[in-house]
Design an enzyme around this catalytic site. Sequence first.
Site, mmCIF file in Angstrom:
data_model
loop_
_atom_site.group_PDB
_atom_site.id
_atom_site.type_symbol
_atom_site.label_atom_id
_atom_site.label_comp_id
_atom_site.label_asym_id
_atom_site.label_seq_id
_atom_site.Cartn_x
_atom_site.Cartn_y
_atom_site.Cartn_z
ATOM 1 N N GLU A 117 20.210 -0.171 -3.315
ATOM 2 C CA GLU A 117 18.938 -0.819 -2.972
ATOM 3 C C GLU A 117 18.347 -1.554 -4.167
ATOM 4 O O GLU A 117 17.772 -2.627 -4.017
ATOM 5 C CB GLU A 117 17.930 0.211 -2.454
ATOM 6 N N TYR A 129 -7.720 -15.489 0.005
ATOM 7 C CA TYR A 129 -6.453 -14.934 0.475
ATOM 8 C C TYR A 129 -5.255 -15.463 -0.297
ATOM 9 O O TYR A 129 -4.179 -14.878 -0.256
ATOM 10 C CB TYR A 129 -6.265 -15.093 1.989
ATOM 11 N N GLU A 143 5.440 3.814 -1.311
ATOM 12 C CA GLU A 143 4.093 4.312 -1.538
ATOM 13 C C GLU A 143 3.571 3.872 -2.908
ATOM 14 O O GLU A 143 2.392 3.535 -3.059
ATOM 15 C CB GLU A 143 4.065 5.844 -1.457
ATOM 16 N N LYS A 201 10.128 -1.958 4.954
ATOM 17 C CA LYS A 201 11.482 -2.307 4.522
ATOM 18 C C LYS A 201 12.248 -2.661 5.795
ATOM 19 O O LYS A 201 12.363 -1.835 6.713
ATOM 20 C CB LYS A 201 12.154 -1.140 3.816
#
Length: 120
Positions: free
Chosen positions: A21, A53, A72, A98
């Site tokens: 990953e 934004y 997290e 993901k």
Amino acid sequence: MGIIKVENIRVFAYHGCLKEETTIGSDYRVDLEVKANLKASAQTDNLKDTVDYVLLNRIVKEEMLQPSKLLETVAKRILKRILKEDQLVTKATVSVSKLNPPIGGDVEMVTIKMTERRKK
């Protein structure tokens, strides 16, 4: 009060606990919602009176580029920066997904969602 959403920010990044990953990388989706007082900007029509934004999108992209083992951790960094860099934001919620996670099944995405409020 009002809500500003920046949805489906697509990023390619290198997060995960598996070596593959962090070497190969994968696609992510980030959704962001911030709460702020939008009364002034509704009257003044001035960008300085609202949550930009473009700034929110930049924060998300910059923090997603910093590899982490856990989503997290990435979400927490995003929330901390938003509250630090934009004083109008009173509450922020971020979802980090993901896409096509390597978990041995036909799974579209895994998502973590976190919320932070400005401390008074």
